[in-house]
Every structure is written in structure tokens, then in C-alpha cells.
Design a protein around this motif. Structure first.
Motif, mmCIF file in Angstrom:
data_model
loop_
_atom_site.group_PDB
_atom_site.id
_atom_site.type_symbol
_atom_site.label_atom_id
_atom_site.label_comp_id
_atom_site.label_asym_id
_atom_site.label_seq_id
_atom_site.Cartn_x
_atom_site.Cartn_y
_atom_site.Cartn_z
ATOM 1 N N ARG A 12 0.797 -1.219 0.142
ATOM 2 C CA ARG A 12 0.000 -0.083 0.057
ATOM 3 C C ARG A 12 0.904 1.210 0.034
ATOM 4 N N THR A 13 1.951 1.030 0.709
ATOM 5 C CA THR A 13 3.006 2.348 0.686
ATOM 6 C C THR A 13 4.371 1.968 0.519
ATOM 7 N N ILE A 14 4.943 2.953 -0.415
ATOM 8 C CA ILE A 14 6.330 2.586 -0.680
ATOM 9 C C ILE A 14 7.267 4.066 -0.373
ATOM 10 N N SER A 15 8.277 3.601 0.430
ATOM 11 C CA SER A 15 9.378 4.778 0.655
ATOM 12 C C SER A 15 10.391 4.597 -0.441
ATOM 13 N N ILE A 16 10.735 5.620 -1.153
ATOM 14 C CA ILE A 16 11.800 5.560 -2.201
ATOM 15 C C ILE A 16 12.812 6.666 -1.688
ATOM 16 N N VAL A 17 13.982 6.226 -1.176
ATOM 17 C CA VAL A 17 14.922 6.988 -0.656
ATOM 18 C C VAL A 17 16.328 7.354 -1.278
ATOM 19 N N GLY A 18 16.191 8.510 -1.529
ATOM 20 C CA GLY A 18 17.384 8.959 -2.483
ATOM 21 C C GLY A 18 18.593 9.474 -1.548
ATOM 22 N N ASN A 19 19.555 9.783 -2.053
ATOM 23 C CA ASN A 19 20.879 9.973 -1.296
ATOM 24 C C ASN A 19 21.132 11.507 -0.860
ATOM 25 N N GLY A 20 20.194 12.284 -1.134
ATOM 26 C CA GLY A 20 20.192 13.693 -0.824
ATOM 27 C C GLY A 20 19.857 13.724 0.838
ATOM 28 N N ILE A 145 3.058 6.208 -2.987
ATOM 29 C CA ILE A 145 4.507 6.569 -3.096
ATOM 30 C C ILE A 145 5.152 7.886 -2.283
ATOM 31 N N HIS A 146 6.067 7.697 -1.331
ATOM 32 C CA HIS A 146 6.956 8.722 -0.688
ATOM 33 C C HIS A 146 8.150 8.678 -1.180
ATOM 34 N N LEU A 147 8.611 9.976 -1.247
ATOM 35 C CA LEU A 147 10.098 10.376 -1.689
ATOM 36 C C LEU A 147 10.932 11.063 -0.616
ATOM 37 N N PHE A 148 11.977 10.529 -0.219
ATOM 38 C CA PHE A 148 12.815 11.372 0.893
ATOM 39 C C PHE A 148 14.287 11.481 0.293
ATOM 40 N N GLY A 149 14.936 12.464 0.570
ATOM 41 C CA GLY A 149 16.311 12.680 0.090
ATOM 42 C C GLY A 149 16.403 12.785 -1.669
ATOM 43 N N PHE A 150 15.133 13.492 -2.071
ATOM 44 C CA PHE A 150 15.391 13.697 -3.577
ATOM 45 C C PHE A 150 15.482 15.324 -3.579
ATOM 46 N N THR A 151 16.689 15.619 -3.991
ATOM 47 C CA THR A 151 16.975 16.873 -4.527
ATOM 48 C C THR A 151 17.126 17.452 -5.992
ATOM 49 N N HIS A 152 17.064 16.303 -6.757
ATOM 50 C CA HIS A 152 17.166 16.258 -8.225
ATOM 51 C C HIS A 152 18.534 17.280 -8.344
ATOM 52 N N GLN A 170 4.950 17.887 -10.766
ATOM 53 C CA GLN A 170 3.504 17.574 -11.344
ATOM 54 C C GLN A 170 2.829 16.483 -10.661
ATOM 55 N N LEU A 171 3.420 15.195 -10.580
ATOM 56 C CA LEU A 171 3.157 14.085 -9.807
ATOM 57 C C LEU A 171 2.753 14.390 -8.312
ATOM 58 N N CYS A 172 3.250 15.279 -7.632
ATOM 59 C CA CYS A 172 3.017 15.852 -6.414
ATOM 60 C C CYS A 172 1.699 16.770 -6.358
ATOM 61 N N ASP A 173 1.556 17.540 -7.384
ATOM 62 C CA ASP A 173 0.521 18.409 -7.544
ATOM 63 C C ASP A 173 -0.853 17.449 -7.575
ATOM 64 N N GLU A 174 -0.642 16.498 -8.566
ATOM 65 C CA GLU A 174 -1.782 15.776 -8.610
ATOM 66 C C GLU A 174 -2.048 14.512 -7.706
ATOM 67 N N GLY A 175 -1.284 14.631 -6.601
ATOM 68 C CA GLY A 175 -1.280 13.812 -5.254
ATOM 69 C C GLY A 175 -1.108 12.171 -5.712
ATOM 70 N N ARG A 176 -0.248 12.064 -6.586
ATOM 71 C CA ARG A 176 0.271 10.666 -7.204
ATOM 72 C C ARG A 176 1.378 10.207 -6.102
ATOM 73 N N ILE A 177 2.069 11.168 -5.856
ATOM 74 C CA ILE A 177 3.285 11.005 -4.996
ATOM 75 C C ILE A 177 3.482 11.992 -3.996
ATOM 76 N N HIS A 178 4.261 11.809 -2.872
ATOM 77 C CA HIS A 178 4.412 12.655 -1.766
ATOM 78 C C HIS A 178 5.997 12.698 -1.545
ATOM 79 N N LYS A 179 6.412 14.172 -1.833
ATOM 80 C CA LYS A 179 7.830 14.499 -1.513
ATOM 81 C C LYS A 179 8.011 14.959 -0.306
ATOM 82 N N HIS A 180 8.888 14.382 0.575
ATOM 83 C CA HIS A 180 9.056 14.782 1.898
ATOM 84 C C HIS A 180 10.532 15.599 1.866
ATOM 85 N N LEU A 181 10.284 17.069 2.260
ATOM 86 C CA LEU A 181 11.403 18.132 2.428
ATOM 87 C C LEU A 181 11.331 18.805 3.825
ATOM 88 N N THR A 182 11.126 17.700 4.877
ATOM 89 C CA THR A 182 11.034 18.436 6.093
ATOM 90 C C THR A 182 12.342 18.938 6.851
#
Length: 230
Positions: A12-20, A145-152, A170-182
């Protein structure tokens, strides 16, 4: 994509962890997901979250097992290579520690189709991050889908960082993924974590030497890693 981690498993939920950079506040959120994926050397494992279900490599031959966070080798059931097997396999220790799966060109081609809107000249090579996002959107469309450590951002000039940033937004605006920049301080490795890391580091280095230098010759190891597209 075919993977034993996905077959018959409700995700149901996925954490994709970048190296940022990742905030200390986000570390517990990473481990709550049904599936946690990290990339390449996975430097944040053991600091920003403790879990890893998949270690994803951009190409097998770029990373020897001795270059990976030893906790990732210890904990990851599978390693996914964003390439075909003929272009090189993971080294002998990698194959022993994690089950390798070669994704082929499918995820990259799917990402390229998404990025065409933002990269009209179609000149960029999608990152592993963009590739796996596109793949999950296709094979697990209902997963959160949740993104962490994504700075592009990155040193590789073959990637169109701006196009990927616009697509993810765009995906975030559409609510398809969630990008965390806490905002907040970065997490730190505890004393117990430092001791575990040191122990696993020494263990994996010794095993790496055993599997890739003694049990198998350097030449056979090189042939395995570099493949036909060397």
C-alpha cells in the motif's frame, strides 16, 4: 518487472529513499512503508531509517560489494539492477548476500516517455530514481509513493535534473506521490549503530576478498561484472 518481493504481497505504501539530505523527523516515516527502496551505496541506511527491502543499482558494474553500505548488504533481500544482465552482473559476494534481479530497459523507457513533456529533445538519460518511480506508477498504480532525499541535483551531466524535478512536482500536485522535504537537523548514527556498522564493514570486506579474490579469480570476477558491454 518481476520480483518475489512484489508477487502475492499487498503493498500500500512505498518509501523511495534518495541519497540527498533527510531530516531526522522523516527517518521514522521511512520505515513505516510496506516497501523501502534505497539506491546505490545507500549511505543513509542506519541513520535515516533502519529498513531496506530493495537496493537499486543504476548499473551492476559501477558498484562492487565493498563500495556499498555494509548494512545494505546485510539487510536487503534483493538488489535490482536498472540494466540488462548482459551488460554486467553483480559480483560474487553481492549475489550471495542479496538476490539480484535485472530490470532491463523497461523502467528507463517508461521514465523517458514521462519526461518527454519536459525534455522535448529527448536527450537525457533518466536517473534510477525516475526509472523506478515510473515503474511503480505502472505496476503498482494504487500504492502511495513517498520520496525522501530527492533534491534532483547531481554531477552527472547525462541526466536532465530540471525535467525530472518538474515531472515529480507535477506528480506531487496531482497527489500521485508525496515528496518529503521536512526541515530540521540531519539524523546521526547512535553508538550502537556505529559499532554495528564497523562490525559489518569488517565482515563484508573480509567476505569480499574471500569471494572475489580467493574463491574466484580476479579475471573471472571482472568478466562477470563488466559483461558484454565493457
Amino acid at each position: 518487472m518481476t520480483s518475489s518481493l512484489l508477487d502475492g504481497r499487498k503493498i500500500r505504501t512505498i518509501s523511495i529513499v534518495g541519497n540527498g539530505p533527510i531530516s531526522e523527523a522523516d527517518a521514522p516515516e521511512i520505515d513505516k512503508a510496506d516497501l523501502v527502496l534505497r539506491f546505490n551505496s545507500a549511505p543513509a541506511l542506519g541513520i535515516a531509517g533502519q529498513r531496506i527491502d530493495v537496493l537499486m543499482l543504476n548499473r551492476a558494474r559501477v558498484y562492487m560489494s565493498k563500495r556499498i553500505n555494509p548494512l545494505a548488504l546485510e539487510r536487503a533481500p534483493e538488489v535490482w539492477v536498472n540494466d540488462i544482465k548482459e551488460n554486467g552482473e553483480v559480483d560474487w559476494l553481492f549475489a550471495r548476500e542479496c538476490k539480484p534481479r535485472y530490470l532491463g530497459f523497461g523502467p528507463t523507457n517508461k521514465a523517458r516517455e514521462h519526461l518527454k513533456r519536459f525534455d522535448p529533445f529527448d536527450r537525457s538519460n533518466p536517473t534510477s530514481g525516475a526509472s523506478i518511480i515510473a515503474e511503480f506508477l505502472d505496476v503498482l498504480p494504487d500504492a502511495e509513493i513517498h520520496l525522501f532525499g530527492f533534491t534532483h541535483q547531481g554531477k552527472q551531466h547525462t541526466h536532465d535534473w530540471d525535467a525530472e524535478k518538474q515531472w515529480v512536482q507535477q506528480l506531487c500536485d496531482e497527489g500521485r506521490i508525496h515528496k518529503h522535504l521536512t526541515p530540521g537537523p540531519k539524523p546521526r548514527r547512535s553508538l550502537k549503530g556505529k559499532l554495528e556498522y564497523a562490525f559489518r564493514f569488517l565482515e563484508k570486506r573480509a567476505k569480499h576478498y574471500l569471494h572475489n579474490k580467493i574463491l574466484h579469480s580476479s579475471e573471472s570476477t571482472k568478466r562477470r561484472i563488466f559483461g558484454q558491454d565493457a
